[in-house]
Design an enzyme around this catalytic site. Sequence first.
Site, PDB file in Angstrom:
ATOM      1  N   ARG A   1     -13.359  -8.698   2.218  1.00  0.00           N
ATOM      2  CA  ARG A   1     -11.933  -8.474   1.922  1.00  0.00           C
ATOM      3  C   ARG A   1     -11.138  -9.719   2.328  1.00  0.00           C
ATOM      4  NH1 ARG A   1     -10.053  -3.275   1.678  1.00  0.00           N
ATOM      5  NH2 ARG A   1      -8.158  -4.327   0.960  1.00  0.00           N
TER       6      ARG A   1
ATOM      7  N   HIS B   1      -7.416   0.637  -6.352  1.00  0.00           N
ATOM      8  CA  HIS B   1      -7.607  -0.196  -5.156  1.00  0.00           C
ATOM      9  C   HIS B   1      -8.299  -1.505  -5.580  1.00  0.00           C
ATOM     10  CE1 HIS B   1      -7.852  -1.394  -1.123  1.00  0.00           C
ATOM     11  NE2 HIS B   1      -8.749  -0.569  -0.631  1.00  0.00           N
TER      12      HIS B   1
ATOM     13  N   ASP C   1     -17.276   7.117  -1.712  1.00  0.00           N
ATOM     14  CA  ASP C   1     -16.057   7.058  -0.900  1.00  0.00           C
ATOM     15  C   ASP C   1     -15.863   8.449  -0.308  1.00  0.00           C
ATOM     16  OD1 ASP C   1     -13.645   6.265   0.208  1.00  0.00           O
ATOM     17  OD2 ASP C   1     -12.552   6.145  -1.692  1.00  0.00           O
TER      18      ASP C   1
ATOM     19  N   CYS D   1     -16.376   1.553   0.612  1.00  0.00           N
ATOM     20  CA  CYS D   1     -15.183   0.746   0.940  1.00  0.00           C
ATOM     21  C   CYS D   1     -14.780   0.889   2.401  1.00  0.00           C
ATOM     22  CB  CYS D   1     -14.034   1.133   0.018  1.00  0.00           C
ATOM     23  SG  CYS D   1     -13.520   2.859   0.167  1.00  0.00           S
TER      24      CYS D   1
ATOM     25  N   ARG E   1       0.880  -1.179   0.000  1.00  0.00           N
ATOM     26  CA  ARG E   1       0.000   0.000   0.000  1.00  0.00           C
ATOM     27  C   ARG E   1       0.907   1.215   0.000  1.00  0.00           C
ATOM     28  NH1 ARG E   1      -5.342   1.333   3.498  1.00  0.00           N
ATOM     29  NH2 ARG E   1      -6.115  -0.039   1.858  1.00  0.00           N
TER      30      ARG E   1
ATOM     31  N   GLN F   1     -10.169  -4.069  -3.177  1.00  0.00           N
ATOM     32  CA  GLN F   1     -11.485  -3.601  -2.721  1.00  0.00           C
ATOM     33  C   GLN F   1     -12.567  -4.066  -3.696  1.00  0.00           C
ATOM     34  OE1 GLN F   1     -12.155  -1.724   0.170  1.00  0.00           O
ATOM     35  NE2 GLN F   1     -14.201  -2.414  -0.370  1.00  0.00           N
TER      36      GLN F   1
END
Length: 293
Positions: A277, A120, A208, A248, A93, A123
């Site tokens: 996830r 991402h 988001d 998310c 990340r 996700q």
Amino acid sequence: MSSDECNHIIQSAIALKTAHKEGRQARVFDGKVLGMIFEKSSTRTRVSFEAGMAQLGGSALFLSSNDLQMGRDEPVEDTARVISRMVDLIMIRTFAHDKIERFAKYSKVPVINALTDDYHPCQLLADIQTYVEHRGSIQGQTVAWIGDGNNVCHSWINAAITLDFKLNIACPEGYEPNATLVAEAGDRVTLTRNPVEAVAGAQLVTTDVYASMGQESEAKARLEQFSGFQVNHQLMSYAADDALFMHCLPAHRNEEVSEELLEDESISVVWDEAENRLHAQKALMIFLLSANS
Ligand code: CP
Ligand code: NVA
């Protein structure tokens, strides 16, 4: 990833979830090690990768940039060559997407994007799994993205291309997703300034935060610029009757989503989405390790 590979991972994630809940999970990662490099904060990504690896018999190393020599300017290329001689899989990340590309180029083992400024993808595996579990195939359905054309939005565009669904994006001027990626998606993706237009008839509505990690100094200005882009029950009333809401997480209640909607579990599937996830990434790691063996 092809659509067949993506659908295979989603189905495998659903099967792994059942196996996990029934307490019959094979220790397929016995002796395997995942290196996890974090240059940004995380709750879901860290816990899901670390727990997933442990539940399948392997182990995970948490490596923050403060602890690595990379944080003291050891080149990415050197770090990749060293770490990938010692572990079986690496997840990163980071900020600039280019960094993970450079790392992957020099790595002997698969490198997973656990979020960059641009994408991402993990996700999206969990999000698609969640949609499939609740509503069946996403192919041909309509998804609405409301808000910033950010990393998660870009991964939604990639998913729309791979899995062949329609994505309506509503964002304020100046916050559009990458124009090249939008062009690549052709008529699968539409852009509008009007959230109601984007949501009309959609089976899934998602959003988001207004300011992502690394954009903290813009948070106040963005709050103003995104006014009118909150997802709430009123906006959801323009979507299809059985439309779902996803985020998310982490969420900022009463900014990009109303607290009432986030907590309305007849529409909001954010907790399933977060849990998935774990299962989706287990399926991804099994896929990558079998391809790499
Ligand atoms: N959704 C997500 O990636 O959450 P974290 O930042 O907590 O990992
Ligand atoms: N767009 C958000 C996603 C967090 C999971 C960020 O990059 O901070």
